[in-house]
Motif scaffolding. Structure first.
Motif, PDB file in Angstrom:
ATOM      1  N   SER A  70      64.826  75.867 134.088  1.00 12.85           N
ATOM      2  CA  SER A  70      65.430  76.286 135.286  1.00 12.85           C
ATOM      3  C   SER A  70      64.856  76.856 136.430  1.00 12.85           C
ATOM      4  CB  SER A  70      66.399  77.118 135.281  1.00 12.85           C
ATOM      5  OG  SER A  70      67.121  77.068 136.224  1.00 12.85           O
ATOM      6  N   CYS A  71      64.311  76.563 138.043  1.00 17.39           N
ATOM      7  CA  CYS A  71      63.654  76.740 138.898  1.00 17.39           C
ATOM      8  C   CYS A  71      64.623  77.028 140.024  1.00 17.39           C
ATOM      9  CB  CYS A  71      63.402  75.067 139.031  1.00 17.39           C
ATOM     10  SG  CYS A  71      61.978  74.895 137.868  1.00 17.39           S
ATOM     11  N   ILE A  72      64.185  77.393 140.904  1.00 13.43           N
ATOM     12  CA  ILE A  72      64.423  77.856 141.619  1.00 13.43           C
ATOM     13  C   ILE A  72      63.709  77.483 143.556  1.00 13.43           C
ATOM     14  CG2 ILE A  72      64.432  80.426 142.125  1.00 13.43           C
ATOM     15  CD1 ILE A  72      67.369  80.828 143.637  1.00 13.43           C
ATOM     16  N   GLY A  73      64.508  76.500 144.365  1.00 16.40           N
ATOM     17  CA  GLY A  73      63.403  76.688 145.623  1.00 16.40           C
ATOM     18  C   GLY A  73      63.487  77.883 145.975  1.00 16.40           C
ATOM     19  N   SER A  74      62.026  77.652 147.006  1.00 18.59           N
ATOM     20  CA  SER A  74      61.553  78.781 148.197  1.00 18.59           C
ATOM     21  C   SER A  74      62.058  79.371 149.050  1.00 18.59           C
ATOM     22  CB  SER A  74      60.062  78.588 148.263  1.00 18.59           C
ATOM     23  OG  SER A  74      59.929  77.454 149.584  1.00 18.59           O
ATOM     24  N   SER A  75      63.243  78.942 149.624  1.00 22.19           N
ATOM     25  CA  SER A  75      64.165  79.010 151.294  1.00 22.19           C
ATOM     26  C   SER A  75      65.165  78.445 150.632  1.00 22.19           C
ATOM     27  CB  SER A  75      62.917  79.026 152.374  1.00 22.19           C
ATOM     28  OG  SER A  75      63.053  77.153 152.232  1.00 22.19           O
ATOM     29  N   ASP A  76      65.469  77.404 150.600  1.00 21.30           N
ATOM     30  CA  ASP A  76      67.057  77.152 150.530  1.00 21.30           C
ATOM     31  C   ASP A  76      68.513  77.290 149.129  1.00 21.30           C
ATOM     32  OD1 ASP A  76      66.306  73.030 150.210  1.00 21.30           O
ATOM     33  OD2 ASP A  76      66.371  75.437 148.691  1.00 21.30           O
ATOM     34  N   GLY A  77      67.547  77.740 148.117  1.00 26.07           N
ATOM     35  CA  GLY A  77      68.696  78.076 147.143  1.00 26.07           C
ATOM     36  C   GLY A  77      68.723  77.015 146.059  1.00 26.07           C
ATOM     37  N   SER A  78      67.908  75.850 146.174  1.00 26.70           N
ATOM     38  CA  SER A  78      68.144  74.622 145.389  1.00 26.70           C
ATOM     39  C   SER A  78      67.671  74.957 143.962  1.00 26.70           C
ATOM     40  CB  SER A  78      67.364  73.640 146.242  1.00 26.70           C
ATOM     41  OG  SER A  78      65.571  74.137 146.097  1.00 26.70           O
ATOM     42  N   GLY A 105      55.200  79.393 143.020  1.00 23.76           N
ATOM     43  CA  GLY A 105      53.661  78.754 143.147  1.00 23.76           C
ATOM     44  C   GLY A 105      54.432  77.819 144.564  1.00 23.76           C
ATOM     45  N   ASP A 106      54.370  76.497 145.191  1.00 26.16           N
ATOM     46  CA  ASP A 106      54.866  76.036 146.357  1.00 26.16           C
ATOM     47  C   ASP A 106      55.614  74.966 146.084  1.00 26.16           C
ATOM     48  OD1 ASP A 106      51.302  74.741 147.307  1.00 26.16           O
ATOM     49  OD2 ASP A 106      52.056  76.473 147.837  1.00 26.16           O
ATOM     50  N   ASP A 107      56.937  74.797 147.041  1.00 29.02           N
ATOM     51  CA  ASP A 107      58.377  74.086 146.835  1.00 29.02           C
ATOM     52  C   ASP A 107      57.686  72.523 146.946  1.00 29.02           C
ATOM     53  OD1 ASP A 107      60.700  73.624 146.172  1.00 29.02           O
ATOM     54  OD2 ASP A 107      61.497  74.327 147.231  1.00 29.02           O
ATOM     55  N   LEU A 108      57.517  71.715 145.477  1.00 34.92           N
ATOM     56  CA  LEU A 108      57.477  70.703 145.831  1.00 34.92           C
ATOM     57  C   LEU A 108      58.541  69.837 145.654  1.00 34.92           C
ATOM     58  CD1 LEU A 108      54.645  70.196 143.066  1.00 34.92           C
ATOM     59  CD2 LEU A 108      54.086  70.640 145.120  1.00 34.92           C
ATOM     60  N   GLY A 109      60.264  70.600 146.081  1.00 37.45           N
ATOM     61  CA  GLY A 109      60.982  69.774 146.061  1.00 37.45           C
ATOM     62  C   GLY A 109      62.214  70.043 144.466  1.00 37.45           C
ATOM     63  N   VAL A 110      62.645  71.351 145.110  1.00 35.78           N
ATOM     64  CA  VAL A 110      63.425  71.419 144.122  1.00 35.78           C
ATOM     65  C   VAL A 110      64.636  70.579 143.935  1.00 35.78           C
ATOM     66  CG1 VAL A 110      64.626  73.210 142.897  1.00 35.78           C
ATOM     67  CG2 VAL A 110      62.221  73.821 143.226  1.00 35.78           C
ATOM     68  N   SER A 111      65.219  70.082 142.760  1.00 36.69           N
ATOM     69  CA  SER A 111      66.333  69.901 143.244  1.00 36.69           C
ATOM     70  C   SER A 111      67.523  69.876 141.622  1.00 36.69           C
ATOM     71  CB  SER A 111      66.961  68.396 143.729  1.00 36.69           C
ATOM     72  OG  SER A 111      65.788  67.811 143.013  1.00 36.69           O
ATOM     73  N   THR A 112      68.457  69.013 142.165  1.00 37.13           N
ATOM     74  CA  THR A 112      69.293  69.285 140.534  1.00 37.13           C
ATOM     75  C   THR A 112      68.709  68.179 139.406  1.00 37.13           C
ATOM     76  OG1 THR A 112      70.727  67.459 141.511  1.00 37.13           O
ATOM     77  CG2 THR A 112      71.359  69.412 142.539  1.00 37.13           C
ATOM     78  N   VAL A 113      67.655  67.773 139.929  1.00 39.32           N
ATOM     79  CA  VAL A 113      67.399  66.117 139.019  1.00 39.32           C
ATOM     80  C   VAL A 113      65.257  66.431 138.873  1.00 39.32           C
ATOM     81  CG1 VAL A 113      69.563  64.750 139.335  1.00 39.32           C
ATOM     82  CG2 VAL A 113      66.661  64.669 140.701  1.00 39.32           C
ATOM     83  N   SER A 114      65.053  67.765 139.303  1.00 43.80           N
ATOM     84  CA  SER A 114      63.876  67.880 139.489  1.00 43.80           C
ATOM     85  C   SER A 114      63.493  69.403 139.826  1.00 43.80           C
ATOM     86  CB  SER A 114      63.206  67.523 140.172  1.00 43.80           C
ATOM     87  OG  SER A 114      61.514  67.645 140.288  1.00 43.80           O
ATOM     88  N   CYS A 115      62.379  70.307 138.381  1.00 41.97           N
ATOM     89  CA  CYS A 115      61.861  71.376 138.498  1.00 41.97           C
ATOM     90  C   CYS A 115      61.422  71.643 139.959  1.00 41.97           C
ATOM     91  CB  CYS A 115      61.242  72.380 137.536  1.00 41.97           C
ATOM     92  SG  CYS A 115      60.904  73.761 138.054  1.00 41.97           S
ATOM     93  N   GLY A 116      60.070  71.214 140.262  1.00 39.85           N
ATOM     94  CA  GLY A 116      59.196  70.814 141.707  1.00 39.85           C
ATOM     95  C   GLY A 116      58.441  72.274 141.816  1.00 39.85           C
ATOM     96  N   VAL A 117      58.120  72.740 140.799  1.00 39.97           N
ATOM     97  CA  VAL A 117      57.206  73.662 140.879  1.00 39.97           C
ATOM     98  C   VAL A 117      56.382  73.564 141.208  1.00 39.97           C
ATOM     99  CG1 VAL A 117      56.596  76.108 140.466  1.00 39.97           C
ATOM    100  CG2 VAL A 117      59.866  75.686 141.128  1.00 39.97           C
ATOM    101  N   ARG A 118      55.107  73.900 142.192  1.00 44.76           N
ATOM    102  CA  ARG A 118      53.553  73.371 141.765  1.00 44.76           C
ATOM    103  C   ARG A 118      52.869  74.532 140.137  1.00 44.76           C
ATOM    104  NH1 ARG A 118      48.566  74.371 145.570  1.00 44.76           N
ATOM    105  NH2 ARG A 118      47.152  73.082 144.196  1.00 44.76           N
ATOM    106  N   GLN A 119      53.706  75.562 139.154  1.00 45.36           N
ATOM    107  CA  GLN A 119      53.158  76.145 138.857  1.00 45.36           C
ATOM    108  C   GLN A 119      51.353  76.832 138.595  1.00 45.36           C
ATOM    109  OE1 GLN A 119      53.761  74.047 135.336  1.00 45.36           O
ATOM    110  NE2 GLN A 119      55.412  72.790 136.181  1.00 45.36           N
ATOM    111  N   GLU A 120      51.008  77.721 139.960  1.00 40.60           N
ATOM    112  CA  GLU A 120      49.984  77.900 140.294  1.00 40.60           C
ATOM    113  C   GLU A 120      49.725  79.243 139.645  1.00 40.60           C
ATOM    114  OE1 GLU A 120      48.923  77.354 144.851  1.00 40.60           O
ATOM    115  OE2 GLU A 120      51.011  76.776 144.893  1.00 40.60           O
TER     116      GLU A 120
END
Length: 126
Positions: free
Chosen positions: A49-57, A99-114
Protein backbone atom coordinates in the motif's frame (compact mmCIF):
# COMPACT_ATOMS: atom_id res chain seq x y z
CA UNK A 1 19.74 11.84 10.74
CA UNK A 2 17.07 10.86 8.25
CA UNK A 3 15.47 7.56 9.12
CA UNK A 4 12.28 5.52 9.25
CA UNK A 5 11.39 3.14 12.06
CA UNK A 6 8.65 0.53 11.76
CA UNK A 7 6.84 -1.08 14.65
CA UNK A 8 3.65 -2.97 15.41
CA UNK A 9 4.46 -6.36 13.95
CA UNK A 10 3.91 -9.62 15.75
CA UNK A 11 2.07 -12.91 15.65
CA UNK A 12 -1.67 -12.95 15.12
CA UNK A 13 -4.21 -15.66 14.33
CA UNK A 14 -6.01 -15.69 10.99
CA UNK A 15 -8.78 -13.14 10.99
CA UNK A 16 -6.99 -10.94 13.49
CA UNK A 17 -5.71 -7.40 13.13
CA UNK A 18 -2.49 -5.45 13.51
CA UNK A 19 -1.55 -1.83 13.02
CA UNK A 20 1.91 -1.08 11.73
CA UNK A 21 3.54 2.29 12.34
CA UNK A 22 6.25 4.05 10.37
CA UNK A 23 7.77 6.99 12.22
CA UNK A 24 9.96 9.45 10.36
CA UNK A 25 12.88 11.35 11.89
CA UNK A 26 14.97 14.05 10.28
CA UNK A 27 12.39 14.96 7.68
CA UNK A 28 8.69 15.62 7.35
CA UNK A 29 6.51 12.90 5.88
CA UNK A 30 4.11 15.54 4.60
CA UNK A 31 6.40 16.11 1.64
CA UNK A 32 7.13 12.50 0.80
CA UNK A 33 5.24 9.63 -0.72
CA UNK A 34 5.20 6.60 1.57
CA UNK A 35 4.88 2.95 0.73
CA UNK A 36 4.50 -0.25 2.68
CA UNK A 37 6.28 -3.25 1.18
CA UNK A 38 6.59 -6.83 2.31
CA UNK A 39 8.84 -9.78 1.65
CA UNK A 40 8.56 -13.40 2.75
CA UNK A 41 11.62 -15.69 2.46
CA UNK A 42 11.90 -17.03 -1.06
CA UNK A 43 9.49 -14.50 -2.47
CA UNK A 44 9.96 -11.22 -4.26
CA UNK A 45 9.33 -7.98 -2.42
CA UNK A 46 5.95 -6.52 -3.28
CA UNK A 47 4.24 -3.22 -2.77
CA UNK A 48 1.35 -3.51 -0.33
CA UNK A 49 0.00 0.00 0.00
CA UNK A 50 1.20 3.51 -0.78
CA UNK A 51 0.06 7.06 -0.11
CA UNK A 52 0.89 10.18 -2.07
CA UNK A 53 2.87 13.14 -0.83
CA UNK A 54 0.13 15.74 -0.85
CA UNK A 55 -3.22 14.83 -2.34
CA UNK A 56 -3.70 11.67 -0.30
CA UNK A 57 -4.03 9.35 -3.27
CA UNK A 58 -3.57 5.72 -2.29
CA UNK A 59 -2.63 2.40 -3.78
CA UNK A 60 -3.48 -1.08 -2.55
CA UNK A 61 -2.30 -4.40 -3.87
CA UNK A 62 -5.18 -6.54 -5.07
CA UNK A 63 -4.40 -9.14 -2.41
CA UNK A 64 -5.01 -6.69 0.44
CA UNK A 65 -7.63 -4.36 -0.96
CA UNK A 66 -10.60 -4.13 1.36
CA UNK A 67 -8.61 -5.47 4.31
CA UNK A 68 -5.74 -2.98 4.74
CA UNK A 69 -5.88 0.78 5.15
CA UNK A 70 -2.99 3.23 4.89
CA UNK A 71 -3.17 6.58 6.67
CA UNK A 72 -1.00 9.51 7.67
CA UNK A 73 -0.87 11.39 10.98
CA UNK A 74 0.78 14.72 10.24
CA UNK A 75 1.13 15.71 13.88
CA UNK A 76 3.00 12.53 14.76
CA UNK A 77 4.96 12.41 11.50
CA UNK A 78 3.79 8.82 11.18
CA UNK A 79 2.21 6.62 8.54
CA UNK A 80 0.12 3.64 9.58
CA UNK A 81 -0.96 0.44 7.94
CA UNK A 82 -4.08 -0.99 9.54
CA UNK A 83 -4.32 -4.68 8.68
CA UNK A 84 -7.60 -6.50 9.26
CA UNK A 85 -8.79 -10.00 8.45
CA UNK A 86 -5.22 -11.23 8.30
CA UNK A 87 -4.43 -14.38 6.36
CA UNK A 88 -1.44 -16.74 6.47
CA UNK A 89 -0.31 -15.39 3.11
CA UNK A 90 0.15 -11.99 4.75
CA UNK A 91 3.11 -13.39 6.70
CA UNK A 92 6.20 -11.37 5.81
CA UNK A 93 8.63 -8.73 6.95
CA UNK A 94 6.96 -5.38 6.34
CA UNK A 95 9.00 -2.33 5.42
CA UNK A 96 8.09 1.28 4.93
CA UNK A 97 9.83 3.45 2.38
CA UNK A 98 9.72 7.14 1.61
CA UNK A 99 10.74 9.26 -1.31
CA UNK A 100 9.60 11.31 -4.24
CA UNK A 101 6.05 10.91 -5.38
CA UNK A 102 6.32 9.40 -8.85
CA UNK A 103 2.57 9.24 -9.25
CA UNK A 104 0.75 7.26 -6.58
CA UNK A 105 -2.59 6.11 -7.91
CA UNK A 106 -5.09 3.30 -7.49
CA UNK A 107 -3.12 1.19 -9.96
CA UNK A 108 0.50 2.05 -9.08
CA UNK A 109 2.50 2.59 -5.91
CA UNK A 110 4.65 5.33 -7.42
CA UNK A 111 7.08 5.78 -4.49
CA UNK A 112 10.73 6.34 -5.41
CA UNK A 113 11.87 4.41 -2.28
CA UNK A 114 14.81 6.57 -1.26
CA UNK A 115 14.67 5.81 2.47
CA UNK A 116 13.93 2.44 4.04
CA UNK A 117 13.15 1.30 7.54
CA UNK A 118 14.53 -1.87 9.11
CA UNK A 119 11.29 -3.80 8.87
CA UNK A 120 8.86 -5.40 11.28
CA UNK A 121 7.81 -9.05 11.18
CA UNK A 122 4.18 -10.06 10.79
CA UNK A 123 3.35 -13.71 11.30
CA UNK A 124 -0.04 -15.29 10.65
CA UNK A 125 0.08 -19.04 11.37
CA UNK A 126 -1.83 -21.44 9.19
Amino acid sequence: QVQLVESGGGLVQPGGSLRLSCVASGFTLDYAAIGWFRQDPGKEREGVSCIGSSDGSTYYAASVKGRFTISRDHRKNTVYLQMNSLKPEDTAVYYCAAGDDLGVSTVSCGVRQEIWGQGTLVGVPS
